[in-house]
Design a protein around this motif. Structure first.
Motif, PDB file in Angstrom:
ATOM      1  N   SER A  19      33.909 -38.902  22.763  1.00 35.08           N
ATOM      2  CA  SER A  19      33.417 -37.605  22.328  1.00 35.08           C
ATOM      3  C   SER A  19      32.621 -36.945  23.447  1.00 35.08           C
ATOM      4  CB  SER A  19      32.554 -37.774  21.073  1.00 35.08           C
ATOM      5  OG  SER A  19      31.430 -38.584  21.369  1.00 35.08           O
ATOM      6  N   LYS A  20      32.148 -35.728  23.208  1.00 37.10           N
ATOM      7  CA  LYS A  20      31.397 -35.021  24.239  1.00 37.10           C
ATOM      8  C   LYS A  20      30.102 -35.753  24.577  1.00 37.10           C
ATOM      9  CE  LYS A  20      33.141 -30.326  23.556  1.00 37.10           C
ATOM     10  NZ  LYS A  20      32.774 -28.913  23.277  1.00 37.10           N
ATOM     11  N   GLN A  21      29.398 -36.235  23.534  1.00 36.04           N
ATOM     12  CA  GLN A  21      28.156 -36.963  23.784  1.00 36.04           C
ATOM     13  C   GLN A  21      28.423 -38.262  24.528  1.00 36.04           C
ATOM     14  OE1 GLN A  21      29.125 -35.748  20.874  1.00 36.04           O
ATOM     15  NE2 GLN A  21      27.628 -34.118  20.423  1.00 36.04           N
ATOM     16  N   GLN A  22      29.492 -38.974  24.151  1.00 36.76           N
ATOM     17  CA  GLN A  22      29.832 -40.221  24.829  1.00 36.76           C
ATOM     18  C   GLN A  22      30.286 -39.977  26.263  1.00 36.76           C
ATOM     19  OE1 GLN A  22      32.792 -41.739  22.158  1.00 36.76           O
ATOM     20  NE2 GLN A  22      31.294 -42.784  20.852  1.00 36.76           N
ATOM     21  N   SER A  23      31.025 -38.886  26.480  1.00 36.91           N
ATOM     22  CA  SER A  23      31.459 -38.568  27.835  1.00 36.91           C
ATOM     23  C   SER A  23      30.263 -38.242  28.734  1.00 36.91           C
ATOM     24  CB  SER A  23      32.436 -37.386  27.804  1.00 36.91           C
ATOM     25  OG  SER A  23      32.883 -37.071  29.100  1.00 36.91           O
ATOM     26  N   GLN A 168      39.886 -48.193  17.611  1.00 39.87           N
ATOM     27  CA  GLN A 168      38.562 -47.861  18.131  1.00 39.87           C
ATOM     28  C   GLN A 168      37.933 -49.120  18.702  1.00 39.87           C
ATOM     29  OE1 GLN A 168      36.252 -45.978  15.042  1.00 39.87           O
ATOM     30  NE2 GLN A 168      37.028 -43.949  15.549  1.00 39.87           N
ATOM     31  N   ARG A 178      37.318 -43.908  20.573  1.00 40.44           N
ATOM     32  CA  ARG A 178      38.741 -43.875  20.208  1.00 40.44           C
ATOM     33  C   ARG A 178      39.585 -44.380  21.369  1.00 40.44           C
ATOM     34  NH1 ARG A 178      42.389 -38.467  19.601  1.00 40.44           N
ATOM     35  NH2 ARG A 178      44.376 -39.508  19.222  1.00 40.44           N
TER      36      ARG A 178
END
Length: 456
Positions: A19-23, A168, A178
């Motif tokens: 996700s954006k936060q994880q990236s 996942q 994911r």
């Protein structure tokens, strides 16, 4: 718990979609690990520069010997004293401890190869400080066995086929990410470690799988004969030529797209520095290079699978080092110090073709595929295999531009085919020795002189 070395291990690579936060967190980790890498490397260079002297002997009554500092090591650099520094504490906050330890271990490995060399004694060059763009990977040395969860996809395609399973993977301090689960993990294998890498088209994870019930992959013991062996000669006109005459055409992936890459590079150079359009073109160029790399690797795997599917059990290949073959020519100077032509302009095109062929990657893939199939790949010295006649053992000197082997015995054969036959003879131990080659060269010279005198 001590891990056994006799277990079978595999590496499976999957694409992950964070996700954006994880990236953002992954990019932040790479930035912090890059800074830690440079700090640890700087500490080792300071020790190396301040605790050595070019003088190996001195008068001890006059010279004062200062107290030497302790050499930085993996264990000293990962201690809590480095973690509690006020000036660098922000680099360690939020990053998994084992990930930091693996980054420090990489520094020690590169520095030891610079000082001591590898297990063969070959030393590498001076380690370089990494920029944020060049530091792209970090690793988790341990993962839980149940970190990967796979569920069946309830949706189906328009033609009625089942869609790919939903997977996942749970990464420490990052969460559930994911994963594009394009191939299942074999039964009996457990996940031991993971390597996260940032590439041109996204993030990838390489899982290390282990099965303790299967022994490690070892080269089989096979006795080579004329019937169960095959000689291979790699080249630039043909990718490889077998001793039985079979030929694999070369692909030249980079050569075919060289013009397109040059146009993209020219467009990028004309854009303003640090502009959005320049970054977009740079990303487009990197993706194009990635596609070329994948095409080349797929071609190598298909070619190796084609060879392993044959009936032969032993493959004799050339023991070559493509890195040495693609080196630059040494500069030439006259008495006044003026540089003279050294043929580097012609050698540059040859170096580009050698790197485009990727012989080293192909030979390593062939050895791996052959070991899995219970077959053997043997490297032999290719010295004079393209110069000696495979029929009468005469030494027929010819330049690289001459592609047809013609001998006084009447043999007319393709140069690469003749070399492949000689490579097989070297592996079987029936290739002529140096003395035999000298004797054959003397015989060839006498016969040529007789032919010329008779014609006159």
């Amino acid at each position: 718990m001590k891990r056994s070395k006799d277990t079978f291990k595999l590496n499976y690579q999957y694409r992950i979609v964070p996700s954006k936060q994880q990236s953002v967190k992954l990019n932040e980790w790479l930035y912090k690990l890059c800074r830690i890498h440079n700090l640890m490397l700087e500490e080792r260079f300071n020790w190396w520069d301040c605790n050595r002297s070019p003088v190996n002997a001195c008068f001890f009554l006059v010279t004062h010997l200062p107290e030497l500092k302790e050499q930085p090591s993996y264990y000293s650099q990962k201690r809590a004293t480095h973690w509690s520094r006020e000036s660098h504490r922000h680099l360690y906050d939020g990053v998994h401890s084992q990930v930091i330890q693996e980054a420090i271990k990489r520094v020690e490995d590169t520095f030891n190869r610079f000082l001591k060399g590898d297990f063969k004694g070959n030393r590498s060059g001076r380690p370089r400080f990494k920029s944020v763009k060049r530091y792209r990977t970090f690793s988790f040395p341990q993962l839980k066995a149940d970190c990967l969860t796979v569920t069946a996809n309830p949706h189906k395609r328009k033609n009625g086929e089942a869609r790919r399973d939903i997977a996942q993977i749970n990464l420490p301090k990052i969460g559930q990410v994911r994963c594009i689960y394009h191939r299942p993990i074999p039964e009996g294998f457990t996940i031991k470690a993971a390597l996260i890498s940032r590439k041109a088209d996204g993030w990838y994870i390489c899982l290390t799988l282990e099965d303790k019930s299967v022994p490690s992959l070892k080269s089989p013991q096979i006795e080579a004969t004329k019937d169960n062996s095959l000689g291979l000669d790699v080249g630039l006109e043909k990718f490889w030529t077998a001793s039985d005459g079979e030929v694999e055409p070369i692909q030249q992936h980079y050569r075919k797209s060289e013009d397109k890459l040059a146009k993209l590079q020219n467009r990028k150079d004309k854009k303003p520095h640090k502009s959005a359009s320049r970054r977009k073109l740079a990303k487009k160029i990197s993706k194009h290079h990635q596609r070329l790399q994948r095409k080349r690797k797929q071609f190598h795997y298909e070619s190796a699978t084609k060879l392993v599917g044959r009936d032969e059990q032993v493959f004799f290949v050339e023991d070559i080092k493509p890195g040495n073959l693609s080196q630059k020519n040494k500069p030439k100077q006259d008495e006044n110090g003026k540089y003279l032509p050294n043929g580097q302009s012609a050698k540059s095109g040859l170096n580009k073709s050698i790197n485009d062929a990727g012989w080293g990657q192909f030979l390593s893939i062939l050895a791996y595929k052959a070991a899995k199939a219970g077959k053997l790949v043997v490297k032999v010295k290719p010295h004079n295999t393209s110069q000696v006649c495979s029929c009468c053992n005469r030494l027929v000197q010819k330049d690289l531009s001459i592609r047809i082997h013609e001998c006084l015995c009447g043999l007319i054969l393709d140069r690469d085919w003749n070399a492949a036959i000689n490579i097989k003879r070297v592996g079987l131990g029936i290739f002529p020795t140096i003395k035999c080659r000298k004797r054959s060269l003397l015989t060839m010279t006498k016969e040529a002189y007789t032919v010329i005198s008779d014609s006159v």
